[in-house]
Design an enzyme around this catalytic site. Structure first.
Site, mmCIF file in Angstrom:
data_model
loop_
_atom_site.group_PDB
_atom_site.id
_atom_site.type_symbol
_atom_site.label_atom_id
_atom_site.label_comp_id
_atom_site.label_asym_id
_atom_site.label_seq_id
_atom_site.Cartn_x
_atom_site.Cartn_y
_atom_site.Cartn_z
ATOM 1 N N ASP A 50 3.286 -2.829 2.879
ATOM 2 C CA ASP A 50 3.224 -4.175 2.309
ATOM 3 C C ASP A 50 3.208 -4.062 0.791
ATOM 4 O O ASP A 50 2.307 -4.572 0.121
ATOM 5 C CB ASP A 50 1.986 -4.908 2.820
ATOM 6 C CG ASP A 50 2.028 -6.410 2.554
ATOM 7 O OD1 ASP A 50 3.139 -6.965 2.445
ATOM 8 O OD2 ASP A 50 0.950 -7.028 2.455
ATOM 9 N N ASP A 108 -4.939 -1.523 -0.641
ATOM 10 C CA ASP A 108 -4.679 -2.211 0.625
ATOM 11 C C ASP A 108 -3.567 -1.573 1.463
ATOM 12 O O ASP A 108 -2.417 -2.002 1.442
ATOM 13 C CB ASP A 108 -4.354 -3.682 0.382
ATOM 14 C CG ASP A 108 -4.404 -4.490 1.674
ATOM 15 O OD1 ASP A 108 -4.826 -3.935 2.707
ATOM 16 O OD2 ASP A 108 -4.012 -5.668 1.650
#
Length: 315
Positions: free
Chosen positions: A202, A219
């Site tokens: 992502d 993340d």
């Protein structure tokens, strides 16, 4: 805890108790950070500084899959790559408290990257290449792949089962999605077999923080197997930006230019996945507040039109 409101019991006191359960001493300062899939908080410590506490959405990932994410982050950090890895307590980084799974991370600040800067883009390309060099060492076994099952079939099923999609649009949505799925499959077949590796997954600008020392990634929650171009295309606003990223990438790792033909298919898969993600999470009270447009018929009308345009573009 319920599937509809999985974080209803996650009170500030519980968050602080979870931090304290590790042996750290929170001082009561607590700030909720921007996150919808999980819940993330910055907690102050009596000894100074802060930690970031990430509480995982129940049932999204298995323990084994989260352990793989953590191990990948540590592997990258041990290779001197600027990736924020979870803290380890008594040999474990995936922790549990009061029915919630969570992890603690050191706080790392930074600002948004300047993606209009060729220097910054080349720097990002070099860093992503080094991440991919580590990612290519071994596969994920529990985190799945960036494929049509996860990013086309599953989100479409969620949308069709959701009351958000107006009934009068169901047939049009199903037909547009099927056309787009066929176009994605055809593009993948035309490109042919590709190497896959462990990805950030992502890699958009919001998951990159820039400091005077350069960029670092946060993340890895969407880390999975896929082609290298997945970690590049969301950072490239145009062809010139992609050229700059690839110039940096080539300094550390070969890139298969055939993968560039996958970008429209990957963009289309993300389009489908985004709507399915909102539909699947709508019962979580955070989602109607954050995405109120999804309750409007006109948004779904535009979404169906966008799917049709994406299918035409791919064809």
């Amino acid at each position: 805890m319920s599937a509809a409101a999985p974080y209803a019991g996650l009170s500030p006191d519980l968050v602080l108790d979870a931090v304290a359960a590790t042996g750290l001493r929170p001082d009561g300062r607590l700030l909720a950070l921007n996150s919808y899939e999980n819940r993330v908080y910055q907690a102050g410590l009596e000894d100074g500084g802060f930690v970031v506490a990430k509480f995982y959405r129940p049932a999204r990932w298995s323990d084994a899959a989260i352990d793989e994410e953590h191990a990948f982050a540590r592997e990258l950090a041990e290779a001197d790559l600027p990736v924020v890895a979870p803290l380890v307590f008594a040999g474990r980084s995936l922790l549990a408290h009061a029915g919630f799974r969570y992890a603690l991370y050191p706080r790392r600040g930074g600002r948004a990257p300047m993606l209009e800067s060729r220097e910054h883009l080349e720097w990002m390309g070099r860093l992503i290449a080094r991440i991919h060099a580590v990612g290519a060492r071994a596969p994920f076994r529990h985190r799945g792949a960036l494929d049509r099952a996860a990013f086309v079939a599953a989100p479409m099923q969620a949308v069709l089962a959701s009351p958000l999609l107006p009934a009068r649009l169901a047939d049009a949505y199903r037909a547009a999605g099927a056309r787009l799925d066929a176009a994605i499959a055809a593009r993948q077949a035309a490109v042919g077999p590709l190497r896959t590796l462990r990805l950030h997954g992502d890699c958009h600008p919001g998951n990159v923080l820039w400091t005077d020392a350069g960029p670092h990634f946060v993340d890895l929650d969407d880390a999975r197997m896929g082609p290298a171009v997945q970690d590049l295309w969301m950072l490239a606003a145009d062809a010139a930006a992609m050229d700059a990223l690839l110039d940096g990438y080539a300094q550390f790792r070969d890139f298969d230019p055939a993968e560039l033909a996958l970008v429209p298919a990957l963009r289309a898969m993300r389009l489908l996945h985004y709507a399915g993600w909102i539909a699947a999470r709508w019962a979580d009270p955070a989602f109607p507040a954050a995405f109120p447009f999804a309750a409007e018929a006109r948004w779904w009308e535009q979404h169906v039109a966008d799917l049709g345009e994406a299918a035409e573009a791919l064809a």
